[in-house]
Design a protein around this motif. Sequence first.
Motif, PDB file in Angstrom:
ATOM      1  N   SER A 296      86.408  -6.048  77.305  1.00  0.00           N
ATOM      2  CA  SER A 296      87.370  -6.945  76.980  1.00  0.00           C
ATOM      3  C   SER A 296      88.571  -6.499  77.271  1.00  0.00           C
ATOM      4  N   SER A 297      89.117  -5.451  77.628  1.00  0.00           N
ATOM      5  CA  SER A 297      90.496  -5.245  77.724  1.00  0.00           C
ATOM      6  C   SER A 297      90.797  -4.091  79.761  1.00  0.00           C
ATOM      7  N   ARG A 298      89.553  -5.106  80.465  1.00  0.00           N
ATOM      8  CA  ARG A 298      89.714  -4.762  81.828  1.00  0.00           C
ATOM      9  C   ARG A 298      89.891  -6.114  82.549  1.00  0.00           C
ATOM     10  N   TYR A 299      90.975  -6.220  82.079  1.00  0.00           N
ATOM     11  CA  TYR A 299      91.932  -7.939  83.386  1.00  0.00           C
ATOM     12  C   TYR A 299      92.526  -7.098  83.878  1.00  0.00           C
ATOM     13  N   ARG A 300      93.350  -7.637  84.414  1.00  0.00           N
ATOM     14  CA  ARG A 300      94.185  -7.412  85.584  1.00  0.00           C
ATOM     15  C   ARG A 300      95.079  -7.751  85.046  1.00  0.00           C
ATOM     16  N   THR A 301      96.239  -6.891  85.855  1.00  0.00           N
ATOM     17  CA  THR A 301      97.937  -6.721  85.059  1.00  0.00           C
ATOM     18  C   THR A 301      99.091  -7.064  85.488  1.00  0.00           C
ATOM     19  N   ASP A 302      98.613  -6.998  87.750  1.00  0.00           N
ATOM     20  CA  ASP A 302      99.973  -7.005  88.193  1.00  0.00           C
ATOM     21  C   ASP A 302      99.210  -8.312  88.929  1.00  0.00           C
ATOM     22  N   ILE A 303      99.006  -9.155  89.391  1.00  0.00           N
ATOM     23  CA  ILE A 303      98.784 -10.122  89.574  1.00  0.00           C
ATOM     24  C   ILE A 303      99.309 -11.110  90.922  1.00  0.00           C
ATOM     25  N   GLY A 304     100.571 -10.560  91.142  1.00  0.00           N
ATOM     26  CA  GLY A 304     101.748 -11.204  92.096  1.00  0.00           C
ATOM     27  C   GLY A 304     102.058 -12.628  91.360  1.00  0.00           C
ATOM     28  N   TRP A 305     102.140 -13.670  92.575  1.00  0.00           N
ATOM     29  CA  TRP A 305     102.364 -14.905  91.539  1.00  0.00           C
ATOM     30  C   TRP A 305     101.220 -15.754  91.301  1.00  0.00           C
ATOM     31  N   TRP A 306      99.797 -14.558  91.472  1.00  0.00           N
ATOM     32  CA  TRP A 306      99.312 -15.586  90.551  1.00  0.00           C
ATOM     33  C   TRP A 306      99.434 -15.813  88.646  1.00  0.00           C
ATOM     34  N   GLY A 307     100.474 -14.339  88.529  1.00  0.00           N
ATOM     35  CA  GLY A 307     100.414 -14.067  87.636  1.00  0.00           C
ATOM     36  C   GLY A 307     101.296 -15.733  86.656  1.00  0.00           C
ATOM     37  N   TRP A 308     102.291 -16.602  87.895  1.00  0.00           N
ATOM     38  CA  TRP A 308     102.531 -17.682  87.455  1.00  0.00           C
ATOM     39  C   TRP A 308     101.195 -18.740  87.227  1.00  0.00           C
ATOM     40  N   ILE A 309     100.145 -18.840  87.991  1.00  0.00           N
ATOM     41  CA  ILE A 309      99.664 -19.657  87.572  1.00  0.00           C
ATOM     42  C   ILE A 309      98.901 -19.870  85.943  1.00  0.00           C
ATOM     43  N   VAL A 310      97.834 -18.349  85.907  1.00  0.00           N
ATOM     44  CA  VAL A 310      97.718 -17.921  84.865  1.00  0.00           C
ATOM     45  C   VAL A 310      98.353 -17.548  83.420  1.00  0.00           C
ATOM     46  N   GLY A 311      99.699 -17.655  83.526  1.00  0.00           N
ATOM     47  CA  GLY A 311     100.711 -17.770  82.479  1.00  0.00           C
ATOM     48  C   GLY A 311     101.090 -19.197  82.173  1.00  0.00           C
ATOM     49  N   ALA A 312     101.060 -20.078  83.449  1.00  0.00           N
ATOM     50  CA  ALA A 312     100.901 -21.775  82.845  1.00  0.00           C
ATOM     51  C   ALA A 312      99.718 -22.452  82.664  1.00  0.00           C
ATOM     52  N   ILE A 313      98.742 -21.584  82.920  1.00  0.00           N
ATOM     53  CA  ILE A 313      97.711 -21.899  82.667  1.00  0.00           C
ATOM     54  C   ILE A 313      96.873 -22.035  81.158  1.00  0.00           C
ATOM     55  N   SER A 314      97.524 -20.537  80.770  1.00  0.00           N
ATOM     56  CA  SER A 314      96.887 -19.421  79.320  1.00  0.00           C
ATOM     57  C   SER A 314      98.501 -20.012  77.915  1.00  0.00           C
ATOM     58  N   VAL A 315      99.226 -20.276  78.252  1.00  0.00           N
ATOM     59  CA  VAL A 315     100.153 -21.514  77.859  1.00  0.00           C
ATOM     60  C   VAL A 315     100.021 -22.540  77.310  1.00  0.00           C
ATOM     61  N   VAL A 316      99.035 -23.309  78.318  1.00  0.00           N
ATOM     62  CA  VAL A 316      99.032 -25.363  78.144  1.00  0.00           C
ATOM     63  C   VAL A 316      98.023 -24.842  77.413  1.00  0.00           C
ATOM     64  N   PHE A 317      96.937 -24.002  77.510  1.00  0.00           N
ATOM     65  CA  PHE A 317      95.607 -23.572  76.778  1.00  0.00           C
ATOM     66  C   PHE A 317      95.954 -23.044  75.646  1.00  0.00           C
ATOM     67  N   THR A 318      96.685 -22.155  75.689  1.00  0.00           N
ATOM     68  CA  THR A 318      97.126 -22.396  73.602  1.00  0.00           C
ATOM     69  C   THR A 318      97.726 -23.349  73.469  1.00  0.00           C
ATOM     70  N   LEU A 319      99.130 -24.135  73.768  1.00  0.00           N
ATOM     71  CA  LEU A 319      99.204 -25.290  73.126  1.00  0.00           C
ATOM     72  C   LEU A 319      98.481 -26.200  72.916  1.00  0.00           C
ATOM     73  N   TYR A 320      97.258 -26.586  73.919  1.00  0.00           N
ATOM     74  CA  TYR A 320      96.865 -27.890  73.390  1.00  0.00           C
ATOM     75  C   TYR A 320      95.881 -27.531  72.087  1.00  0.00           C
ATOM     76  N   HIS A 321      95.654 -26.543  72.018  1.00  0.00           N
ATOM     77  CA  HIS A 321      94.471 -26.314  70.693  1.00  0.00           C
ATOM     78  C   HIS A 321      95.560 -26.242  69.822  1.00  0.00           C
ATOM     79  N   LEU A 322      96.705 -25.527  69.500  1.00  0.00           N
ATOM     80  CA  LEU A 322      97.480 -26.190  68.693  1.00  0.00           C
ATOM     81  C   LEU A 322      97.488 -27.557  68.206  1.00  0.00           C
ATOM     82  N   TYR A 323      97.713 -28.344  69.616  1.00  0.00           N
ATOM     83  CA  TYR A 323      97.867 -29.513  69.615  1.00  0.00           C
ATOM     84  C   TYR A 323      97.053 -30.475  69.127  1.00  0.00           C
ATOM     85  N   ALA A 324      95.282 -29.635  69.252  1.00  0.00           N
ATOM     86  CA  ALA A 324      93.827 -30.072  68.882  1.00  0.00           C
ATOM     87  C   ALA A 324      93.613 -30.093  67.540  1.00  0.00           C
ATOM     88  N   ALA A 325      93.953 -29.200  66.714  1.00  0.00           N
ATOM     89  CA  ALA A 325      94.063 -28.675  65.716  1.00  0.00           C
ATOM     90  C   ALA A 325      95.116 -30.093  64.637  1.00  0.00           C
TER      91      ALA A 325
END
Length: 683
Positions: free
Chosen positions: A34-63
């Motif tokens: 589970s610790s073998r994830y990509r750490t340097d993905i260039g501009w993809w990092g912005w997309i992954v970061g945005a999806i991750s933030v929305v994902f977490t915020l959605y679960h807090l809202y759903a709770a």
Amino acid sequence: MSDVPSADRPSAATQPGAGPRNEAAAVLRERDTSSRYRTDIGWWGWIVGAISVVFTLYHLYAALERPFNNWMHGSLHLAGATSLIFLLYPASRRLLRAAGPVPRWRRALTGAGGSVPVYDAVLAAAGLFCNLYIFVEYTRLTGNSVQVLGYSDTDHLVAILGIVLVLEATRRCVGVPIVIIALLAMTYAIFGDRSPLFSHSGMSLEGFATDTFLSIGSGIFGTPLQVSSNFIFLFLFFAVVLLRTNIGQFFNDLAFRAAGKYTGGPAKAAIGASGLQGMVSGSSVANTVASGSFTIPIMKKAGFKPHVAAATEATASTGGQLMPPIMGAAAFIMAQNVPDLEYNDLIVIAVIPALLYFLGAFLSIHFEAKRHRIKGLPVDELPSWRSLLVRVDLLLPLVVIISTLLSGLSPMRAALLGIGTAFLLSFLRTSTRLGLRGLVELLSAGARTALPVIAACATAGIVAGTVTSTGLGGQLGGGLVDLAGGSFLLVLVMVMIACIVLGMGLPTTANYVVTATVAAPILYNNFDVPLIAAHLFVFFFGILADITPPVCLAAYAGAGIAHANPMAAGVSALRIAVAGFLIPYVFILQPALLLQGSWQELLIALVTVIVGMVGIASGLAGHLAVRASWLERVLLVAGGLALIYPHLGVSLGGLAAMGLGLLLQLVRRRRGGGDADAASSPS
């Protein structure tokens, strides 16, 4: 801690440097899938970061608001997770090791050098599509048209593709073992009519796919994923927030201050600290590496052999998965599997077995240190009580969450209150205060931490659904009872072995789902075993697979930190955790330990178990009052085992054997025997 006066800051003995941290990170990526994830993905990092933030915020809202039903909520939960997994986790670990400059075209096509390849972007989009298909088509899929006309060809294709994507996502971020189990379950479900053992009528590929991916309350969207989407994600995010408040370091400092100065103090402190941290951790391996980077070097410096230091940390970190209230997030699924038991009652019942596990580890280390005359740390090398007192507020999130759970409020509400408390505490110190960037990183880390658990729960749902729909559980139980000739103790041993084998290489939540589905029914369907006792029995042994050779991942991870022989660390962990292998038998045979009896029965059970553990731990370590001879070791171990068995005659015989072993020890100590051996023993 910037708010702690310099004179009272935690000692350097408990502060890791950059070297140990980097080494720990390398070991974690090597041992923990589970610790073998990509750490340097260039501009993809912005997309992954945005999806991750929305994902977490959605679960807090759903709770807070519960905008959708469980199936729709689960589909969004899995949609976000699968898309993030394909963007973050490469198809092969070799793609993380590309050295030197990599041409842009190769980065785009293969992901070598850290980028996200085109095919993973396509798979991420496919994962999003398959799960959003359920969300969009919910009304039709649950309506009368499907019941009358059946599923469409598109439904069948989406279901098959969805299952394949879940399995591949799980392989990437969890590992191969659980995928193999799921594939075997799928093969059995489809070709069960051709099976030479435990045959059933079989299923078509299309029928299996729709039952697994497009059915409410079973298969991929069964209980494990529902619990993951409603409870587990929130508690994993709670653990991430706790890291921002440095509560892990506080646990280390508290344990070292309390136990560090006594015989074998560093190892005893490691057991306490790792047990506390393990309460909010969902991985034995990750907890071993995180805590071990602090504790293992200190244990080695004190005189413990490297493989013993590694084994101690692995034993304690594995035990953390057994400790309420979170129990590696398995407690929430267990509460669903034991319908007559409320969650807050479950965590109270599970406390005594967990504490006995840590007491057994503590006793093993105590006698190990006595045998090799390993002393504690000087007081001036330990954190001061003043430095702990000014940080005592760091315990408040745990106090809030435990008190809320015990008050009867839902785990979801407790998690939200714990998260809110920890978040507010982060503003009290400059070292933990979150700016905008820190908040975004916190939300992103919350999503990333949950990905392996979500994938594991989805794949475990395939196994659980297959066992239930094909009747495999009942057939396995009957076959095992026949093989054991009806012997209850022999069945317990066989179930133990099955759980250890099934649990090897699996994260905590998936581990419990698989063992509870396959093994637990054998006990409560064929014998008069209370439901909670059966589930805790299989849970214990599934978790103990992490320190059971040959596939003892937590011990291997600890050995990587300690630079020790991995198998030697595994064997030592097995000895240190011997109480963990006995306690499940005890609470099956003496349900009073699970509060299934009077307080007098509980008291008698506790006294006999604890005295028995002293005999076993001292006998295996080879020291009680002085270094033990082989005869004394046999008397102590045999007496301890007999004392634990719930039969008056057997227990009295065990007490007599232990008494004889102790008497021989005291006579030799009075004559000066054993001390010379101890003095010449290596440390």
